[in-house]
Design an enzyme around this catalytic site. Structure first.
Site, PDB file in Angstrom:
ATOM      1  N   LYS A  19       0.946  -1.260   0.161  1.00 60.05           N
ATOM      2  CA  LYS A  19      -0.120   0.000  -0.049  1.00 60.05           C
ATOM      3  C   LYS A  19       0.747   1.235   0.024  1.00 60.05           C
ATOM      4  O   LYS A  19       0.469   2.085  -0.838  1.00 60.05           O
ATOM      5  CB  LYS A  19      -0.838  -0.252   1.198  1.00 60.05           C
ATOM      6  CG  LYS A  19      -1.832   1.089   1.352  1.00 60.05           C
ATOM      7  CD  LYS A  19      -3.029   0.719   2.339  1.00 60.05           C
ATOM      8  CE  LYS A  19      -2.928   0.847   3.469  1.00 60.05           C
ATOM      9  NZ  LYS A  19      -2.627   2.217   4.097  1.00 60.05           N
ATOM     10  N   SER A  20       1.639   1.369   1.091  1.00 62.91           N
ATOM     11  CA  SER A  20       2.778   2.565   0.949  1.00 62.91           C
ATOM     12  C   SER A  20       3.441   2.922  -0.417  1.00 62.91           C
ATOM     13  O   SER A  20       3.740   4.121  -0.748  1.00 62.91           O
ATOM     14  CB  SER A  20       3.672   2.387   2.097  1.00 62.91           C
ATOM     15  OG  SER A  20       3.221   2.100   3.123  1.00 62.91           O
ATOM     16  N   GLY A  91      -4.787   8.183   5.342  1.00 60.11           N
ATOM     17  CA  GLY A  91      -3.752   8.986   5.969  1.00 60.11           C
ATOM     18  C   GLY A  91      -2.880   9.249   5.004  1.00 60.11           C
ATOM     19  O   GLY A  91      -2.294  10.330   4.953  1.00 60.11           O
ATOM     20  N   ARG A 119      -8.181  12.290  12.284  1.00 60.44           N
ATOM     21  CA  ARG A 119      -6.979  12.115  12.300  1.00 60.44           C
ATOM     22  C   ARG A 119      -6.109  13.439  12.599  1.00 60.44           C
ATOM     23  O   ARG A 119      -6.558  14.343  11.716  1.00 60.44           O
ATOM     24  CB  ARG A 119      -6.491  11.182  11.464  1.00 60.44           C
ATOM     25  CG  ARG A 119      -7.334   9.831  11.699  1.00 60.44           C
ATOM     26  CD  ARG A 119      -6.845   8.760  10.436  1.00 60.44           C
ATOM     27  NE  ARG A 119      -5.360   8.318  10.733  1.00 60.44           N
ATOM     28  CZ  ARG A 119      -4.833   7.278  10.102  1.00 60.44           C
ATOM     29  NH1 ARG A 119      -5.543   6.994   8.975  1.00 60.44           N
ATOM     30  NH2 ARG A 119      -3.746   6.831  10.264  1.00 60.44           N
ATOM     31  N   GLN A 166       4.692   9.248   7.543  1.00 62.62           N
ATOM     32  CA  GLN A 166       3.747  10.016   6.475  1.00 62.62           C
ATOM     33  C   GLN A 166       4.393  11.618   6.867  1.00 62.62           C
ATOM     34  O   GLN A 166       4.212  12.501   5.670  1.00 62.62           O
ATOM     35  CB  GLN A 166       2.405  10.098   7.040  1.00 62.62           C
ATOM     36  CG  GLN A 166       1.817   8.636   6.643  1.00 62.62           C
ATOM     37  CD  GLN A 166       0.429   8.530   6.936  1.00 62.62           C
ATOM     38  OE1 GLN A 166      -0.164   9.200   7.382  1.00 62.62           O
ATOM     39  NE2 GLN A 166      -0.116   7.078   6.547  1.00 62.62           N
ATOM     40  N   ASP A 317       1.649  -1.022  12.005  1.00 65.05           N
ATOM     41  CA  ASP A 317       0.448  -1.715  11.445  1.00 65.05           C
ATOM     42  C   ASP A 317       0.232  -3.091  11.666  1.00 65.05           C
ATOM     43  O   ASP A 317      -0.883  -3.442  11.595  1.00 65.05           O
ATOM     44  CB  ASP A 317       0.570  -1.455   9.940  1.00 65.05           C
ATOM     45  CG  ASP A 317       0.621   0.087   9.618  1.00 65.05           C
ATOM     46  OD1 ASP A 317       0.235   0.691  10.609  1.00 65.05           O
ATOM     47  OD2 ASP A 317       0.758   0.360   8.398  1.00 65.05           O
ATOM     48  N   LYS A 344      -4.551   5.779  14.316  1.00 59.27           N
ATOM     49  CA  LYS A 344      -4.567   5.308  13.262  1.00 59.27           C
ATOM     50  C   LYS A 344      -5.984   5.218  12.880  1.00 59.27           C
ATOM     51  O   LYS A 344      -6.773   5.945  13.162  1.00 59.27           O
ATOM     52  CB  LYS A 344      -4.160   3.540  13.458  1.00 59.27           C
ATOM     53  CG  LYS A 344      -2.632   3.529  13.773  1.00 59.27           C
ATOM     54  CD  LYS A 344      -1.731   4.200  12.758  1.00 59.27           C
ATOM     55  CE  LYS A 344      -0.362   4.086  12.848  1.00 59.27           C
ATOM     56  NZ  LYS A 344       0.535   5.079  12.014  1.00 59.27           N
ATOM     57  N   ARG A 390      -7.559  -3.561   9.386  1.00 60.96           N
ATOM     58  CA  ARG A 390      -6.538  -4.281  10.034  1.00 60.96           C
ATOM     59  C   ARG A 390      -7.214  -5.022  11.418  1.00 60.96           C
ATOM     60  O   ARG A 390      -6.907  -6.027  11.634  1.00 60.96           O
ATOM     61  CB  ARG A 390      -5.208  -3.516  10.448  1.00 60.96           C
ATOM     62  CG  ARG A 390      -4.639  -2.869   9.308  1.00 60.96           C
ATOM     63  CD  ARG A 390      -3.070  -2.484   9.277  1.00 60.96           C
ATOM     64  NE  ARG A 390      -2.790  -2.011   8.382  1.00 60.96           N
ATOM     65  CZ  ARG A 390      -2.384  -2.461   7.060  1.00 60.96           C
ATOM     66  NH1 ARG A 390      -2.828  -3.843   6.789  1.00 60.96           N
ATOM     67  NH2 ARG A 390      -1.957  -1.693   5.914  1.00 60.96           N
TER      68      ARG A 390
HETATM   69  C1  S3P Z   1       2.633   4.782   6.038  1.00 66.87           C
HETATM   70  C2  S3P Z   1       2.865   5.382   7.435  1.00 66.87           C
HETATM   71  C3  S3P Z   1       2.517   4.914   8.646  1.00 66.87           C
HETATM   72  C4  S3P Z   1       1.579   3.622   8.533  1.00 66.87           C
HETATM   73  C5  S3P Z   1       0.567   3.578   7.595  1.00 66.87           C
HETATM   74  C6  S3P Z   1       1.008   4.043   6.071  1.00 66.87           C
HETATM   75  C7  S3P Z   1       3.087   5.336   4.778  1.00 66.87           C
HETATM   76  O1  S3P Z   1       1.683   5.817   9.227  1.00 66.87           O
HETATM   77  O2  S3P Z   1       0.928   3.367   9.810  1.00 66.87           O
HETATM   78  O3  S3P Z   1      -0.421   2.883   7.526  1.00 66.87           O
HETATM   79  O4  S3P Z   1       2.677   4.928   3.894  1.00 66.87           O
HETATM   80  O5  S3P Z   1       3.652   6.141   5.015  1.00 66.87           O
HETATM   81  P1  S3P Z   1       2.630   7.023  10.176  1.00 66.87           P
HETATM   82  O6  S3P Z   1       3.448   7.752   9.325  1.00 66.87           O
HETATM   83  O7  S3P Z   1       1.304   8.049  10.652  1.00 66.87           O
HETATM   84  O8  S3P Z   1       3.117   6.433  11.138  1.00 66.87           O
END
Ligand code: S3P
Length: 430
Positions: A19-20, A91, A119, A166, A317, A344, A390
């Site tokens: 996903k990221s 997010g 959030r 993020q 996660d 989250k 999740r």
């Molecule tokens: C992510 C970073 C994480 C993670 C999220 C995806 C990303 O969040 O929990 O599911 O793709 O950069 P945070 O940056 O808020 O820790």
């Protein structure tokens, strides 16, 4: 969705794209010059929201099940959208796109669903505004909807008090539009996909670790990024459910293919090893700096672990599914330094506690984590996912080893990161 207990699990799982990494590939492809081709893109709701945002920003994105083709328009080629950009439940979309939009010459509004709009966004508003961006929370509550007005960006050194990829990514992406080196120091290294992918697209990003564990990433302002071919590795966060299932269900043996094992994401594997898991890595390879492997998992007797400190961002996660594993591990599992769980898709300290207790688990929530006594039995019941993907998937795995059927409420939320999760799970059950 109703989950029945499994006698054993056997077979192979091909894990959908990360996903990221899928989000980042669309974002960088859109602001690069030339064509970007993405294969094994995650067709989950969050990543589809990112695609739709960039389409609304004037980018031509051709989307088939086999691949995504993006005709990037360069760093300054985005167009003012006709309407509010809808970032859904995501997010990552909201925070990363804010870094890009902060550097544009037009205004935008970003808004998502109820969970997303509750959030915290001050964590990106503050550093981006200190770079000269003009971002405000429309309801003045530090959350989306966000109004982003044009601004002239200059470089900053941002010291973040949370280890958040993020936040780091939003600032680095804005740094592409700044006048000098922009850097972010975080207390502990978070996932580094943005740094790796920016380098692939031709930006100049460097990273260093301090002796005390702090990590700094820096980016130079950039004239142009260049379109790339990105092969997205399988998402370890999705693989985690099948790893846990293979470990927990007696007589199981699962081959989980094409899992991204970037060390900034692979904390779950370290914890599984500490818990005594029988895991073998096969076919290790790497593309674009992102290592992958096939993972062979066999049923194992687990023992409890203490999970804290710098490993937390590498498995944040996966804590819902780790909590389920802990309920079957011998001894007391302690998870601390994980207060980020509260912000989250749901407050996951609360939603894990509520559901594990409902199944008869022995869990005590704490300020920054939880304590779980591994009682070795759970009973099937109604699970309230609170529409958190999740939570739904972690408790579906718990349902495989519970002594009665388990009903996952609002189970369609798994589509956020793993469309087809339940169907895949069914193919493995005996
Ligand atoms: C992510 C970073 C994480 C993670 C999220 C995806 C990303 O969040 O929990 O599911 O793709 O950069 P945070 O940056 O808020 O820790």
């Amino acid at each position: 969705m109703e989950i029945t207990a499994a006698q054993k699990l056997r077979g192979e799982v091909i894990i959908p794209g990360d996903k990221s990494i899928s989000h980042r590939a669309v974002m960088l492809g859109s602001i690069a010059k030339g064509t970007t081709e993405i294969t094994n893109f995650l067709q989950g709701a969050d990543c589809l929201a990112t695609i739709q945002c960039f389409k609304n920003l004037g980018i031509d994105i051709n989307h088939t099940p086999a691949r995504i083709l993006i005709r990037g328009k360069g760093l300054h080629g985005l167009k003012k959208p006709a309407d509010t950009l809808n970032t859904g439940n995501s997010g990552t979309t909201t925070r990363l796109i804010s870094g890009i939009l902060a550097g544009q010459s037009f205004s935008t509004i970003l808004s998502g669903d109820e969970s997303l709009n509750s959030r915290p966004m001050a964590r990106i508003i503050e550093p981006l505004n200190s770079m000269g961006a003009h971002i405000s929370s429309i309801n003045r509550n530090g959350c989306a909807p966000l109004q982003i007005e044009p601004g002239n960006l200059h470089s900053i050194h941002h010291k973040s008090n949370v280890a958040s990829a993020q936040v780091k990514s939003a600032v680095l992406l804005a740094g592409l539009y700044a006048d000098d080196v922009t850097s972010v120091t975080e207390p502990v290294l978070s996932r580094n996909h943005t740094e790796l992918m920016l380098n692939c697209f031709g930006a100049r990003v460097s990273a260093r670790r301090e002796k005390d564990g702090q990590a700094t990433a820096s980016v130079l302002p950039c004239e142009e990024l260049y379109g790339q071919k990105i092969i997205v590795p399988g998402d370890i966060s999705s693989a985690a459910y099948f790893i846990a299932a293979g470990l927990l269900v007696p007589e199981s043996e699962l081959l989980i293919r094409n899992v991204g094992i970037n060390p900034t994401r692979a904390g779950i594997l370290t914890i599984c090893e500490q818990m005594g898991a029988d895991i073998t890595y096969l076919n290790k390879t790497s593309a674009g700096g992102e290592p992958t492997a096939d993972i062979l998992v066999k049923h194992s007797s687990l023992k409890a672990a203490v999970i804290e400190g710098s490993i937390i961002p590498t498995l944040i996660d996966e804590i819902p599914i780790i909590a389920v594993m802990a309920a079957f591990a011998e001894g007391t599992t302690i998870i601390r330094d994980a207060a980020e769980l509260k912000v989250k898709e749901t407050n996951r300290i609360d939603t894990i506690t509520e559901n594990l207790k409902a199944m008869g688990g022995d869990i005590t929530p704490t300020r920054d984590g939880m304590i779980i006594q591994g009682a070795g039995v759970l009973k099937g019941t109604h699970i309230n996912s609170h529409q958190d993907h999740r939570i739904a998937m972690a408790f579906a795995i718990a349902g495989l080893v519970a002594d009665r059927n388990t009903i996952i409420e609002e189970s369609r939320c798994v589509d956020v990161s793993y469309p087809g999760f339940f169907e895949t799970l069914n193919t493995l059950k005996y």
